[in-house]
Motif scaffolding. Structure first.
Motif, PDB file in Angstrom:
ATOM      1  N   TYR A 104      -2.020  -0.442  -8.773  1.00 48.82           N
ATOM      2  CA  TYR A 104      -3.225   0.335  -9.107  1.00 48.82           C
ATOM      3  C   TYR A 104      -2.992   0.989  -9.259  1.00 48.82           C
ATOM      4  N   TYR A 105      -3.548   1.338 -10.921  1.00 45.34           N
ATOM      5  CA  TYR A 105      -3.501   2.546 -10.876  1.00 45.34           C
ATOM      6  C   TYR A 105      -4.792   3.677 -10.023  1.00 45.34           C
ATOM      7  N   LYS A 106      -4.341   4.891  -9.459  1.00 45.48           N
ATOM      8  CA  LYS A 106      -5.371   5.800  -8.752  1.00 45.48           C
ATOM      9  C   LYS A 106      -5.880   6.879  -9.918  1.00 45.48           C
ATOM     10  N   GLU A 166       0.537  -0.979   0.211  1.00 42.85           N
ATOM     11  CA  GLU A 166      -0.008   0.303  -0.022  1.00 42.85           C
ATOM     12  C   GLU A 166       0.636   1.375   0.373  1.00 42.85           C
ATOM     13  N   GLN A 189       0.742  -2.180 -13.843  1.00 38.82           N
ATOM     14  CA  GLN A 189      -0.243  -3.259 -13.470  1.00 38.82           C
ATOM     15  C   GLN A 189       0.420  -3.917 -13.543  1.00 38.82           C
ATOM     16  N   LYS A 232      -5.036  -0.719  -3.142  1.00 38.09           N
ATOM     17  CA  LYS A 232      -5.773   0.122  -3.423  1.00 38.09           C
ATOM     18  C   LYS A 232      -6.153   1.864  -2.629  1.00 38.09           C
ATOM     19  N   THR A 233      -5.341   1.262  -1.690  1.00 35.82           N
ATOM     20  CA  THR A 233      -5.746   3.065  -0.598  1.00 35.82           C
ATOM     21  C   THR A 233      -4.641   3.033   0.058  1.00 35.82           C
TER      22      THR A 233
END
Length: 251
Positions: free
Chosen positions: A114-116, A89, A109, A150-151
């Protein structure tokens, strides 16, 4: 070659992937970097005539002249190593030409990122090249990823943060020790250091250039690890960052 300037700062001269091999797994909190955009050959074909303006611009020199397939292989290795050394993360923010955004997202990827978001840095005072022929190029893109999640950290302090940052290009003080043809302003890098890391975190820039990320990182009380392939720019970065460590206010 590795130079430990103090307990909060290490600089290394050499190929970024080879030097990243020396870093432990899950050791880094944030990767903030500005690699070569691989536009040299493309710009040459467009007959930019930039050599007369800046002899070390990517369109007039060899350091950004890499065939697309070779560049993609190098960037794939970069993302592979980045995922290994970056904590789960942890964030990676990379500057890139707009025409390379899709390729960079694809490679990231592939390597567990993870693309933000894709955002823009708008330069308020760009070189007005060919201003009477077409639109002046005043923007560069940046892409924000999270490693194996993802965060991650996002220190917005309850404020809305747009995917757009506007500033002037570097000022005279930031050129004190020399300059790089794509040198980023310290304030721009501080913006991302504050948002995507906490005090005491370890930030790495594998394409350090003239050291703007390092200056920004140390200014914001983080730890820094910088890697640079070119010995001239490595020396400039070393001098700039040593100035910060020694509390030289001209930076």
């Amino acid at each position: 070659m590795k130079n430990i300037l103090n307990k909060n700062c290490t600089l290394a001269l050499g190929d970024c992937v080879e030097k990243m091999h020396e870093i432990n797994d899950d050791a880094i909190d944030l990767i903030l970097t500005d690699p070569p955009y691989n536009l040299g050959l493309f710009m040459e074909k467009r007959e930019t005539n930039l050599g007369a303006l800046r002899s070390n611009h990517f369109a007039a020199s060899s350091w950004d002249h890499i065939e697309q397939k070779d560049w993609e292989k190098k960037m794939n290795l970069f993302f592979k190593e980045s995922s290994r050394i970056l904590k789960k993360e942890g964030a990676l923010l990379i500057f890139v030409s707009l025409i390379k955004v899709e390729t960079i997202i694809k490679l990231a990827q592939k390597n567990s990122f993870y693309y933000k978001t894709t955002g823009i840095w708008h330069k308020k005072n760009p070189m007005p090249r060919n201003m009477n022929l077409h639109f002046v190029n005043s923007t560069e893109a940046w892409i924000y990823f999270i490693n194996n999640g993802k965060t991650g950290k996002f220190n917005n302090k309850g404020k809305v943060i747009h995917d757009f940052y506007e500033s002037s290009v570097i000022n005279g003080k930031e050129k004190k020790y020399g300059k790089h043809p794509t040198q980023k302003p310290i304030a721009l890098m501080e913006h991302f250091v504050e948002l995507l890391s906490n005090k005491g975190d370890l930030v790495i820039d594998p394409f350090m250039g003239s050291g703007s990320t390092g200056v920004a990182t140390l200014n914001k009380d983080r730890k820094f690890y910088g890697i640079e392939l070119d010995s001239t720019y490595y020396k400039i970065a070393s001098n700039r960052i040593t100035g910060v460590i020694n509390d030289v206010k001209l930076l």
